[in-house]
Design a protein around this motif. Structure first.
Motif, PDB file in Angstrom:
ATOM      1  N   ASP A  56      17.303  10.036 -21.378  1.00  0.00           N
ATOM      2  CA  ASP A  56      18.377  10.908 -21.372  1.00  0.00           C
ATOM      3  C   ASP A  56      19.572  10.512 -22.461  1.00  0.00           C
ATOM      4  N   LYS A  57      20.520  11.464 -22.531  1.00  0.00           N
ATOM      5  CA  LYS A  57      21.763  11.084 -23.390  1.00  0.00           C
ATOM      6  C   LYS A  57      22.681  10.131 -22.898  1.00  0.00           C
ATOM      7  N   ALA A  58      22.344   9.777 -21.258  1.00  0.00           N
ATOM      8  CA  ALA A  58      23.350   8.964 -20.536  1.00  0.00           C
ATOM      9  C   ALA A  58      22.551   7.635 -20.335  1.00  0.00           C
ATOM     10  N   PHE A  59      21.458   7.464 -20.968  1.00  0.00           N
ATOM     11  CA  PHE A  59      20.489   6.283 -20.882  1.00  0.00           C
ATOM     12  C   PHE A  59      21.264   5.076 -21.216  1.00  0.00           C
ATOM     13  N   ASP A  60      21.330   3.776 -20.547  1.00  0.00           N
ATOM     14  CA  ASP A  60      22.083   2.808 -20.841  1.00  0.00           C
ATOM     15  C   ASP A  60      21.091   1.849 -21.630  1.00  0.00           C
ATOM     16  N   PRO A  61      21.174   1.359 -22.605  1.00  0.00           N
ATOM     17  CA  PRO A  61      19.983   0.532 -23.127  1.00  0.00           C
ATOM     18  C   PRO A  61      20.420  -0.939 -22.915  1.00  0.00           C
ATOM     19  N   PRO A  62      19.438  -1.616 -22.860  1.00  0.00           N
ATOM     20  CA  PRO A  62      19.360  -3.215 -22.162  1.00  0.00           C
ATOM     21  C   PRO A  62      20.328  -3.863 -23.178  1.00  0.00           C
ATOM     22  N   GLY A  63      20.928  -4.915 -22.640  1.00  0.00           N
ATOM     23  CA  GLY A  63      21.508  -6.197 -23.520  1.00  0.00           C
ATOM     24  C   GLY A  63      22.523  -5.487 -24.249  1.00  0.00           C
ATOM     25  N   ASN A  64      23.470  -4.794 -23.714  1.00  0.00           N
ATOM     26  CA  ASN A  64      24.584  -4.191 -24.197  1.00  0.00           C
ATOM     27  C   ASN A  64      24.528  -3.655 -25.735  1.00  0.00           C
ATOM     28  N   GLN A  65      22.992  -3.169 -26.048  1.00  0.00           N
ATOM     29  CA  GLN A  65      23.072  -2.387 -27.329  1.00  0.00           C
ATOM     30  C   GLN A  65      23.674  -1.185 -27.446  1.00  0.00           C
ATOM     31  N   MET A  67      15.763   8.718 -12.984  1.00  0.00           N
ATOM     32  CA  MET A  67      15.655  10.049 -13.689  1.00  0.00           C
ATOM     33  C   MET A  67      16.466  10.865 -13.260  1.00  0.00           C
ATOM     34  N   VAL A  68      17.164  12.170 -14.203  1.00  0.00           N
ATOM     35  CA  VAL A  68      17.959  12.825 -13.802  1.00  0.00           C
ATOM     36  C   VAL A  68      17.272  14.136 -14.201  1.00  0.00           C
ATOM     37  N   ASN A  69      17.578  15.374 -13.659  1.00  0.00           N
ATOM     38  CA  ASN A  69      17.312  16.692 -14.035  1.00  0.00           C
ATOM     39  C   ASN A  69      18.229  17.261 -15.022  1.00  0.00           C
ATOM     40  N   SER A  70      18.033  17.373 -16.290  1.00  0.00           N
ATOM     41  CA  SER A  70      19.054  17.651 -17.241  1.00  0.00           C
ATOM     42  C   SER A  70      18.490  19.027 -18.075  1.00  0.00           C
ATOM     43  N   GLY A  75      16.725  21.344 -16.640  1.00  0.00           N
ATOM     44  CA  GLY A  75      15.700  21.714 -16.382  1.00  0.00           C
ATOM     45  C   GLY A  75      14.386  20.651 -16.723  1.00  0.00           C
ATOM     46  N   ARG A  76      14.809  19.527 -17.346  1.00  0.00           N
ATOM     47  CA  ARG A  76      13.858  18.482 -17.816  1.00  0.00           C
ATOM     48  C   ARG A  76      14.307  17.273 -17.253  1.00  0.00           C
ATOM     49  N   TRP A  77      13.256  16.484 -16.708  1.00  0.00           N
ATOM     50  CA  TRP A  77      13.518  15.193 -15.875  1.00  0.00           C
ATOM     51  C   TRP A  77      13.523  13.970 -17.212  1.00  0.00           C
ATOM     52  N   THR A  78      14.618  13.124 -17.200  1.00  0.00           N
ATOM     53  CA  THR A  78      14.766  12.346 -18.362  1.00  0.00           C
ATOM     54  C   THR A  78      15.021  11.215 -17.639  1.00  0.00           C
ATOM     55  N   ILE A  79      14.885   9.837 -18.258  1.00  0.00           N
ATOM     56  CA  ILE A  79      15.216   8.539 -17.867  1.00  0.00           C
ATOM     57  C   ILE A  79      16.669   8.121 -18.141  1.00  0.00           C
ATOM     58  N   VAL A  80      17.324   7.595 -17.269  1.00  0.00           N
ATOM     59  CA  VAL A  80      18.848   7.156 -17.410  1.00  0.00           C
ATOM     60  C   VAL A  80      18.689   5.610 -17.336  1.00  0.00           C
ATOM     61  N   ARG A  81      17.583   4.937 -16.519  1.00  0.00           N
ATOM     62  CA  ARG A  81      17.527   3.636 -16.421  1.00  0.00           C
ATOM     63  C   ARG A  81      16.242   3.261 -15.969  1.00  0.00           C
ATOM     64  N   GLU A  82      15.685   1.962 -16.936  1.00  0.00           N
ATOM     65  CA  GLU A  82      14.540   1.466 -17.121  1.00  0.00           C
ATOM     66  C   GLU A  82      14.142   0.046 -16.209  1.00  0.00           C
ATOM     67  N   SER A  83      13.544  -0.308 -15.401  1.00  0.00           N
ATOM     68  CA  SER A  83      13.736  -1.856 -14.935  1.00  0.00           C
ATOM     69  C   SER A  83      12.294  -2.181 -14.758  1.00  0.00           C
ATOM     70  N   THR A  84      11.923  -3.668 -14.751  1.00  0.00           N
ATOM     71  CA  THR A  84      10.492  -3.991 -14.742  1.00  0.00           C
ATOM     72  C   THR A  84      10.680  -5.080 -13.443  1.00  0.00           C
ATOM     73  N   GLY A  85       9.570  -5.058 -12.725  1.00  0.00           N
ATOM     74  CA  GLY A  85       9.439  -5.674 -11.314  1.00  0.00           C
ATOM     75  C   GLY A  85       9.960  -5.349 -10.287  1.00  0.00           C
ATOM     76  N   GLY A  86       9.795  -5.832  -9.180  1.00  0.00           N
ATOM     77  CA  GLY A  86      10.496  -5.437  -7.783  1.00  0.00           C
ATOM     78  C   GLY A  86       9.351  -4.621  -7.243  1.00  0.00           C
ATOM     79  N   LYS A 127       6.169  16.881  -8.476  1.00  0.00           N
ATOM     80  CA  LYS A 127       4.915  17.322  -9.618  1.00  0.00           C
ATOM     81  C   LYS A 127       5.784  17.148 -10.948  1.00  0.00           C
ATOM     82  N   ALA A 128       6.946  17.769 -11.187  1.00  0.00           N
ATOM     83  CA  ALA A 128       7.850  17.677 -12.483  1.00  0.00           C
ATOM     84  C   ALA A 128       7.967  16.271 -12.677  1.00  0.00           C
ATOM     85  N   VAL A 129       8.515  15.636 -11.938  1.00  0.00           N
ATOM     86  CA  VAL A 129       9.033  14.051 -12.196  1.00  0.00           C
ATOM     87  C   VAL A 129       7.636  13.402 -12.566  1.00  0.00           C
TER      88      VAL A 129
END
Length: 371
Positions: A288-297, A355-358, A360-371, A262-264
């Motif tokens: 999240d702070k650990a989020f890895d932006p696409p394309g080596n940005q 996502m990771v629980n950081s 007490g908050r669920w934040t995004i570390v990786r985002e992908s499309t398709g699949g 439910k939290a996620v």
């Protein structure tokens, strides 16, 4: 080198804009009719039908994409390049026009332009497998040219260079029959192949779990009441069936899981709502702070690009459906169907958020499309 040049376009797959097929039924029928004409090897008829539809909907990205495909199949590469280039300018978030530009450039042996277009496709969608495969083919072709140049400049390099050249020639010329057939099916017509959701497997595990309650054969404890001649022992055997409550005990972790799910779910919905409202502070805080932006940005460059794309739209709507959440400890994966509308663009696609629980908050570390 002639063999390599002739085979390269067959390996570079000209794909259709499948991510955009989540629009109205009437439009979907139009796209399907045009796609059928392309599949039947009638690009001129397809192009005529596209132009007819575009007269009523000149900015429709799906129709414009199919126009580019029909132009390419009709032997009009310059027109197709112009069509796909304009699409990348109007809809830079779509990777498929970049990929098709790369194919057209490769056919003209403009490998540097082809590589740049593929890198843009991957930067737009890092999980776009077709663009990654095509980029590998371009690198192999560029390597072939570099090895040939090395031989021209110094024949003494023959012992080290010729085996490498042979490997590349084998890669492009001696393809297995199966692989060649797949490329031929995907490349020339570039028709739409809609992905179907794999819903059936999900039902199977539920059916297989159902029999599991039966293994707790409470009938065997039932004989225990037989020794109940003594009044006191009688309660004791009846208490022995307590193994049955083991089922509720197993359900206890599920309660914890459901709270996390439910939290996620709430976090994903808040992310979509912030995106729809163009609320950049809430939107960026979802990552999240650990989020890895696409394309080596860098993170700063990615945030600046996202703000330009989001705030620059007059209106945005992001709707989520078919949301599936799995949680394992402090990590979660959310898979869903996303319907994105911005100005005249309407895109439906599958998306995955890791996502990771950081704190007490669920934040995004990786985002992908398709699949």
């Amino acid at each position: 080198m002639k063999q390599v040049r002739r085979s390269l376009p067959q390996l570079l797959r000209l794909v259709a804009l499948t991510a955009l097929l989540g629009t109205g039924v009437v439009h979907a029928d139009d796209y399907a009719d045009i796609a059928q004409l392309l599949k039947a090897g009638k690009p001129a008829d397809a192009l005529a039908k596209v132009e007819q539809r575009l007269s009523a909907n000149p900015r429709d990205p799906q129709l414009r994409f199919l126009r580019g495909v029909a132009q390419a199949d009709s032997g009009k590469p310059a027109d197709a390049i112009a069509t796909f280039t304009k699409l990348t300018e109007d809809y830079p978030e779509l990777p498929e026009p970049y990929n098709n530009l790369a194919v057209l450039y490769a056919n003209q042996n403009q490998l540097d332009k082809s590589r740049t277009a593929l890198e843009m496709a991957i930067r737009t969608n890092p999980s776009y497998a077709t663009a990654h495969e095509n980029l590998g083919d371009i690198y192999a072709k560029l390597a072939s040219q570099a090895y040939n140049k090395a031989l021209q400049l110094d024949a003494n390099n023959a012992n080290s260079v010729k085996p490498k050249l042979a490997l590349i020639r084998e890669l492009f010329s001696a393809e297995p029959a199966g692989k060649g057939a797949r490329a031929a099916a995907a490349a020339p017509a570039a028709v739409v192949a809609v992905q179907r959701p794999a819903a059936a497997p999900a039902a199977a595990p539920v059916a297989s779990k159902a029999p599991q309650p039966a293994p707790a054969p409470t009938p065997s404890p039932a004989p225990a009441p037989a020794p109940t001649p003594a009044p006191a022992p009688a309660p004791a055997p009846t208490a022995a069936p307590a193994p049955a409550p083991a089922a509720p005990a197993a359900a206890a972790p599920a309660a914890d899981d459901s709270a996390a799910v439910k939290a996620v779910t709430a976090a994903v919905q808040a992310w979509a709502a912030a995106w729809s409202a163009k609320d950049m502070s809430r939107y960026l805080a979802s990552y999240d702070k650990a989020f890895d932006p696409p394309g080596n940005q860098t993170r700063a460059a990615w945030e600046k690009e996202r703000e330009a794309r989001i705030v620059g739209k007059s209106k945005i709507s992001v709707n989520i459906s078919d949301l599936k959440v799995s949680v394992e400890g402090n990590k979660a994966t959310a898979r869903f169907r996303q319907a994105y509308t911005a100005d005249s663009l309407n895109v439906a696609s599958r998306k995955t958020l890791d996502m990771v629980n950081s704190n007490g908050r669920w934040t995004i570390v990786r985002e992908s499309t398709g699949g």
